[in-house]
Design an enzyme around this catalytic site. Structure first.
Site, PDB file in Angstrom:
ATOM      1  N   HIS A  33      -6.911   5.895   0.925  1.00 25.50           N
ATOM      2  CA  HIS A  33      -7.019   4.439   0.679  1.00 25.50           C
ATOM      3  C   HIS A  33      -6.005   3.696   1.529  1.00 25.50           C
ATOM      4  O   HIS A  33      -6.235   2.580   1.938  1.00 25.50           O
ATOM      5  CB  HIS A  33      -6.688   4.091  -0.784  1.00 25.50           C
ATOM      6  CG  HIS A  33      -7.288   5.002  -1.791  1.00 25.50           C
ATOM      7  ND1 HIS A  33      -8.601   4.916  -2.162  1.00 25.50           N
ATOM      8  CD2 HIS A  33      -6.760   6.049  -2.471  1.00 25.50           C
ATOM      9  CE1 HIS A  33      -8.852   5.860  -3.065  1.00 25.50           C
ATOM     10  NE2 HIS A  33      -7.767   6.548  -3.271  1.00 25.50           N
TER      11      HIS A  33
ATOM     12  N   HIS B   4       3.602   1.627   0.494  1.00 23.63           N
ATOM     13  CA  HIS B   4       2.345   1.724   1.232  1.00 23.63           C
ATOM     14  C   HIS B   4       2.003   0.337   1.768  1.00 23.63           C
ATOM     15  O   HIS B   4       2.669  -0.647   1.432  1.00 23.63           O
ATOM     16  CB  HIS B   4       1.215   2.231   0.318  1.00 23.63           C
ATOM     17  CG  HIS B   4       0.952   1.323  -0.822  1.00 23.63           C
ATOM     18  ND1 HIS B   4       1.621   1.409  -2.035  1.00 23.63           N
ATOM     19  CD2 HIS B   4       0.133   0.245  -0.925  1.00 23.63           C
ATOM     20  CE1 HIS B   4       1.204   0.446  -2.821  1.00 23.63           C
ATOM     21  NE2 HIS B   4       0.312  -0.289  -2.177  1.00 23.63           N
TER      22      HIS B   4
ATOM     23  N   THR C 239      -3.374  -3.262  -7.687  1.00 19.98           N
ATOM     24  CA  THR C 239      -4.449  -3.970  -6.972  1.00 19.98           C
ATOM     25  C   THR C 239      -5.589  -3.025  -6.573  1.00 19.98           C
ATOM     26  O   THR C 239      -6.538  -3.434  -5.911  1.00 19.98           O
ATOM     27  CB  THR C 239      -3.919  -4.638  -5.684  1.00 19.98           C
ATOM     28  OG1 THR C 239      -3.475  -3.594  -4.804  1.00 19.98           O
ATOM     29  CG2 THR C 239      -2.795  -5.607  -5.994  1.00 19.98           C
TER      30      THR C 239
ATOM     31  N   HIS D 136       3.944  -2.800   0.062  1.00 21.13           N
ATOM     32  CA  HIS D 136       4.250  -2.708  -1.372  1.00 21.13           C
ATOM     33  C   HIS D 136       5.221  -1.563  -1.632  1.00 21.13           C
ATOM     34  O   HIS D 136       4.904  -0.407  -1.340  1.00 21.13           O
ATOM     35  CB  HIS D 136       2.966  -2.476  -2.176  1.00 21.13           C
ATOM     36  CG  HIS D 136       2.085  -3.670  -2.203  1.00 21.13           C
ATOM     37  ND1 HIS D 136       0.736  -3.606  -2.472  1.00 21.13           N
ATOM     38  CD2 HIS D 136       2.346  -4.989  -1.988  1.00 21.13           C
ATOM     39  CE1 HIS D 136       0.221  -4.824  -2.439  1.00 21.13           C
ATOM     40  NE2 HIS D 136       1.185  -5.685  -2.147  1.00 21.13           N
TER      41      HIS D 136
HETATM   42  N1  LIG Z   1      -1.347  -1.837  -4.482  1.00 21.82           N
HETATM   43  S1  LIG Z   1      -0.376  -1.583  -5.713  1.00 21.82           S
HETATM   44  O1  LIG Z   1      -0.707  -2.511  -6.762  1.00 21.82           O
HETATM   45  O2  LIG Z   1       1.007  -1.588  -5.275  1.00 21.82           O
HETATM   46  C1  LIG Z   1      -0.677   0.026  -6.340  1.00 21.82           C
HETATM   47  C2  LIG Z   1       0.377   0.910  -6.570  1.00 21.82           C
HETATM   48  C3  LIG Z   1       0.114   2.185  -7.100  1.00 21.82           C
HETATM   49  C4  LIG Z   1      -1.196   2.560  -7.410  1.00 21.82           C
HETATM   50  N2  LIG Z   1      -1.548   3.785  -7.950  1.00 21.82           N
HETATM   51  C5  LIG Z   1      -0.715   4.875  -8.089  1.00 21.82           C
HETATM   52  O3  LIG Z   1       0.438   4.908  -7.776  1.00 21.82           O
HETATM   53  N3  LIG Z   1      -1.337   5.962  -8.647  1.00 21.82           N
HETATM   54  C6  LIG Z   1      -0.581   7.211  -8.807  1.00 21.82           C
HETATM   55  C7  LIG Z   1      -0.988   7.902 -10.060  1.00 21.82           C
HETATM   56  C8  LIG Z   1      -1.401   6.931 -11.182  1.00 21.82           C
HETATM   57  C9  LIG Z   1      -0.848   7.291 -12.506  1.00 21.82           C
HETATM   58  O4  LIG Z   1      -0.332   8.598 -12.532  1.00 21.82           O
HETATM   59  C10 LIG Z   1      -2.224   1.666  -7.173  1.00 21.82           C
HETATM   60  C11 LIG Z   1      -1.966   0.398  -6.643  1.00 21.82           C
HETATM   61 ZN   LIG Z   2      -0.497  -2.006  -2.716  1.00 22.14          ZN
END
Ligand SMILES: NS(=O)(=O)c1ccc(NC(=O)NCCCCO)cc1
Ligand SMILES: [Zn+2]
Length: 257
Positions: A61, A91, A195, A116
């Site tokens: 992603h 990321h 998000t 982020h």
């Molecule tokens: N774009 S954002 O809002 O910064 C974001 C950050 C982490 C995540 N997901 C994440 O870290 N998943 C890792 C495992 C999820 C729970 O164990 C999705 C979106």
């Molecule tokens: Zn993000």
């Protein structure tokens, strides 16, 4: 022919994740003159000086730099946060060209990309996964990227991207994300969500007002990443991995400015 990686667009996420239509979804359009200046909001403090970076991964992603979050060596605190939050990963989100690619927008204007830095509340929760489902579990620092001159330090990341063109991971040693911050730490803050799916409404967002400047060439290296793995015959460029702004639903955005 069914492509392995079927890119599911944000507009249909609500079918599997009804929270996509919840009351504290991110990103949002930030309207500066409607934000409430809150003098009680202190400065954000970033303690990233120890070497905790581990690897850089194309997770299909985005491209993610992951950190060792087994203790409080790298934390964010202050600002709207009641305690220190541990740095887990950072990321990026970007577009396919020009000035579209950020997730948050400012008075309807988007930037070329958005960084982020994801942190979790290890004081109140035992694991990231548990924190990721709690209303005060995560704190994400958002930094806009605008095109202009070369960014002196982003090279360390963009020069490693060719190694993770497909969905793989490689090591990164001792990368201090402090070198990706703009000069001013003035910010907007509001309660929001992840998000991307699972879109948990667990994020205290801290979005810096000042963008960092990166070159078109550096941004171009993100766009040559692929959503697909080496084994797949379909090569789909990783671009436009940003969610559009979501309804504010009565939320207040506060500013430290
Ligand atoms: N774009 S954002 O809002 O910064 C974001 C950050 C982490 C995540 N997901 C994440 O870290 N998943 C890792 C495992 C999820 C729970 O164990 C999705 C979106
Ligand atoms: Zn993000």
């Amino acid at each position: 022919f069914i492509p392995f990686c079927i890119i599911i667009s944000p507009s249909v996420w609500h079918k599997n994740y009804p929270v996509a239509q919840g009351n504290r979804q991110s990103p949002i359009d930030i309207v500066p003159h409607q934000a409430l200046h809150d003098p009680s909001l202190g400065p954000v403090v970033l303690n990233y000086d120890q070497c905790t970076s581990m690897n850089i991964t194309n997770n299909g992603h985005s491209v993610v730099v992951q950190f060792d979050d087994s203790d409080d060596r790298s934390v964010i605190q202050g600002g709207p946060l009641d305690n220190p939050y541990r740095l887990k990963q950072f990321h990026f989100h970007w577009g396919e060209k020009g000035c579209h690619g950020s997730e948050h927008t400012v008075a309807g204007n988007s930037y070329a990309s958005e960084l982020h830095l994801v942190h979790w509340n290890a004081v109140k929760y035992k694991t990231f996964g548990e924190a990721a489902t709690a209303p005060d579990g995560l704190a994400v620092l958002g930094i806009f990227l605008e095109t202009g001159d070369d960014h002196r330090w982003l090279h360390v990341i963009t020069d490693a991207l060719y190694m993770v063109k497909f969905k793989v991971s490689t090591t990164v040693n001792c990368f201090n994300p402090k070198c990706l911050l703009p000069s001013s730490l003035h910010y907007w803050t509001y309660l929001g969500s992840l998000t991307t799916p699972p879109l948990h409404e667990s994020v205290i967002w801290i979005v810096l007002r000042e963008p960092i400047i990166v070159s078109e060439k550096q941004l171009g290296k993100f766009r040559m990443l692929l959503f697909t793995g080496e084994e797949e015959d379909q090569r789909i460029r990783m671009e436009n991995n940003f969610r559009p702004p979501q309804p504010l639903k009565g939320r207040k955005v506060r500013s430290s400015i």
